[in-house]
Design an enzyme around this catalytic site. Structure first.
Site, PDB file in Angstrom:
ATOM      1  CD  GLU A 222      31.773  -4.390  22.287  1.00  0.00           C
ATOM      2  OE1 GLU A 222      30.373  -5.051  21.780  1.00  0.00           O
ATOM      3  OE2 GLU A 222      31.913  -3.530  23.029  1.00  0.00           O
TER       4      GLU A 222
ATOM      5  CB  CYS B 297      27.722  -7.216  21.816  1.00  0.00           C
ATOM      6  SG  CYS B 297      27.777  -5.659  22.128  1.00  0.00           S
TER       7      CYS B 297
END
Length: 533
Positions: free
Chosen positions: A270, A304
């Site tokens: 990720e 994020c």
């Protein structure tokens, strides 16, 4: 213009204005649970709120890291034979322990990451939800699956799932508790052992969860935590892992993937994002503005899936911008261990420098700061005001690069197709947000966005908190998914088994191959009409 944000005063009677003596004693005890530390130089961490030392962490070297893998591999052989129902019970007990002892973790997360307490609670919520989801559903997801065999009644076919072995997890500093849970717990539920390297800055939070997992019944050595510098232990992590999970920047993820590929080992990544938000003309402006504050400034933008670009229809742009600016200026900045502050601190001096650089560069290239735009050393060494800009052009770093801080650019649009095109015009594709008066219309726009998760009338929490959904990035925002069925099965090897009875799958003696092929052709045509084929 630059606004003055309310300040939440430091809590009295604390050490360094951050945390009391019991929590510091607790932090020291947690450090002792990490592997290694005999040979490498220790690492000192500092509290973002004050800049004062919080812990001196033991650092593993290459040999100690490989020893941790050997211990994990031994433990994994026994853990893999533990019935999945028993593994589930460990996670359900962990769920209860996390909620029961949450105040400890809230202090640690604030101490290490500099978050506002409500943002730290998001980590408690995510951790508990992940433990509960895999504590309830792992046995169903991992159960042997029957498949339609080649020949009805004569071919018995099925699929089994086996653990990978020992999973290496490299965790970031920004969500130390939640991202540990999202990666480690499903790996354990699948029957793997785990060797985790958390970031030194926020290692205490991971160690806290590790301690609770053992209290919940996780066998000793099934989850190893090694603290160390990447330059010292990176080779061991890559070479010893049967699967690697990484969360971090896109450039680092690319370098890591190239190294892992040489071993033909599976991995999930990720990575970065430049997440857009689209406000449609029929959206409720007040709700969209309030939602934007959460979407952009939670954890001081060090998330994020945080929104960094907002596209607002021209018909409501002025109204939205005014409401958004007012709600942003109402945020209280502070570093106390209570729920009084709306936004906390950046976590590191490097992040403060990056955020300041992006804003200063945008201003120098013609952007207008509507609010914020300045560091706040009067509150603490790493505080930065939540910042809204307009007129950010393609020449500015802020336009396309991930900032990872409390900074957002607002743009107008006249046609929804143009807004979608601008939102998709990025090498990233992690998260997006759509605000609409009609849920159906919002869904339709969401489906056209190139992002792994899209939230309608929410910034990020709807998908983030729905643990049954996969979470991950498209394009340069990553490979693979966490959460949901995929978040568990990625830690397994699929094995197909078929038992054939009564007839060979080649021509029997005396039957010409051409006749056999014709018979099989007729059979395949007939099988096509059967249910499940």
């Amino acid at each position: 213009m630059t606004s003055t944000f309310p300040v939440k005063a430091q809590q009295p009677g604390t050490i360094g204005g951050v945390v009391g003596a019991p929590a510091l004693v607790r932090a020291t005890a947690l450090c002792a649970r990490a592997s290694g530390g005999r040979n490498a130089e220790p690492a000192e961490t500092r509290a973002p709120f004050t800049g004062l030392t919080t812990a001196v962490l033991p650092q593993a070297d290459d040999a100690e890291t490989r020893a941790a893998f050997r211990a994990a591999r031994t433990a994994q052989r026994s853990w893999a034979t533990t019935p999945v129902a028993d593994r589930q019970r460990v996670l359900l007990r962990l769920h209860e322990l996390v909620l029961r002892h949450q105040d400890e973790a809230l202090d640690l997360v604030q101490l290490e990451a500099g978050k506002a307490r409500l943002d730290a609670f998001d980590e408690i919520s995510a951790t508990a939800l992940v433990a509960a989801y895999y504590g309830k559903h792992s046995a169903r997801i991992l159960a042997p699956k029957r498949a339609a065999g080649l020949l009805p009644l004569l071919t018995k076919a099925g699929e089994l799932r086996h653990p990978k072995g020992v999973v290496g997890i490299i965790s970031p500093w920004n969500y130390p508790l939640a991202l540990t849970a999202m990666d480690v717990l499903p790996a354990l539920a699948a029957g793997n052992a785990v060797v985790q390297k958390p970031d030194n800055q926020t290692a205490l939070s991971a160690l806290w969860l590790h301690e609770l997992a053992e209290q919940a019944g996780l066998p000793l050595d099934a989850w190893q935590i090694v603290l160390g510098r990447g330059s010292d232990i990176g080779d061991a992590l890559i070479e010893e892992s049967d699967y690697v999970g990484f969360t971090g920047s896109t450039p680092t993820g690319k370098r890591l993937a190239s190294r892992i590929a040489g071993r033909l080992t599976g991995f999930s990544l990720e990575l970065g994002g430049k997440n857009p938000m689209i406000v449609l003309p029929d959206a409720d402006v007040a709700k969209a503005a309030a939602g934007a504050v959460t979407a952009c400034f939670s954890s001081a933008g060090q998330l994020c899936v945080s929104v960094e670009r907002i596209y607002v229809h021209d018909s409501i742009r002025d109204e939205f911008t005014k409401a958004f600016t007012a709600k942003t200026e109402a945020l209280r900045l502070g570093g106390a261990l209570d729920y009084g502050a709306g936004m906390g601190s950046l976590t590191s001096a490097a992040q403060l420098a990056a955020v300041s650089s992006h804003v200063d560069d945008a201003k120098a290239k013609g952007a207008t700061v509507l609010t914020g735009g300045s560091a706040r050393p009067d509150i603490g060494p790493l505080f930065y005001e939540p910042t809204i800009l307009t007129g950010v052009g393609p020449g500015a770093k802020l336009f396309a690069e991930e900032t990872f801080g409390p900074v957002v650019s607002v743009y107008g649009y006249s046609d929804v197709d143009d807004a979608i095109a601008m939102a998709n015009d990025t090498p990233f594709g992690l998260n997006a947000s759509v605000w609409a008066g009609s849920g159906k219309h919002g869904w339709e726009v969401a489906a056209r966005l190139k992002a792994g998760t899209v939230n309608v009338n929410e910034g990020y929490a709807a998908t983030f908190g729905t643990v049954g959904l996969p979470m991950g990035g498209m394009k340069e925002s990553g490979v693979g998914r966490r959460n949901g069925v995929e978040g568990l099965l990625k830690y397994t090897e699929a094995q197909a088994i078929a038992v054939q009875r009564g007839i060979r799958l080649r021509p029997v003696r005396g039957v010409p191959p051409r006749l056999w092929a014709r018979a099989m052709t007729a059979g395949m045509k007939a099988l096509r009409r059967l249910p499940g084929r």
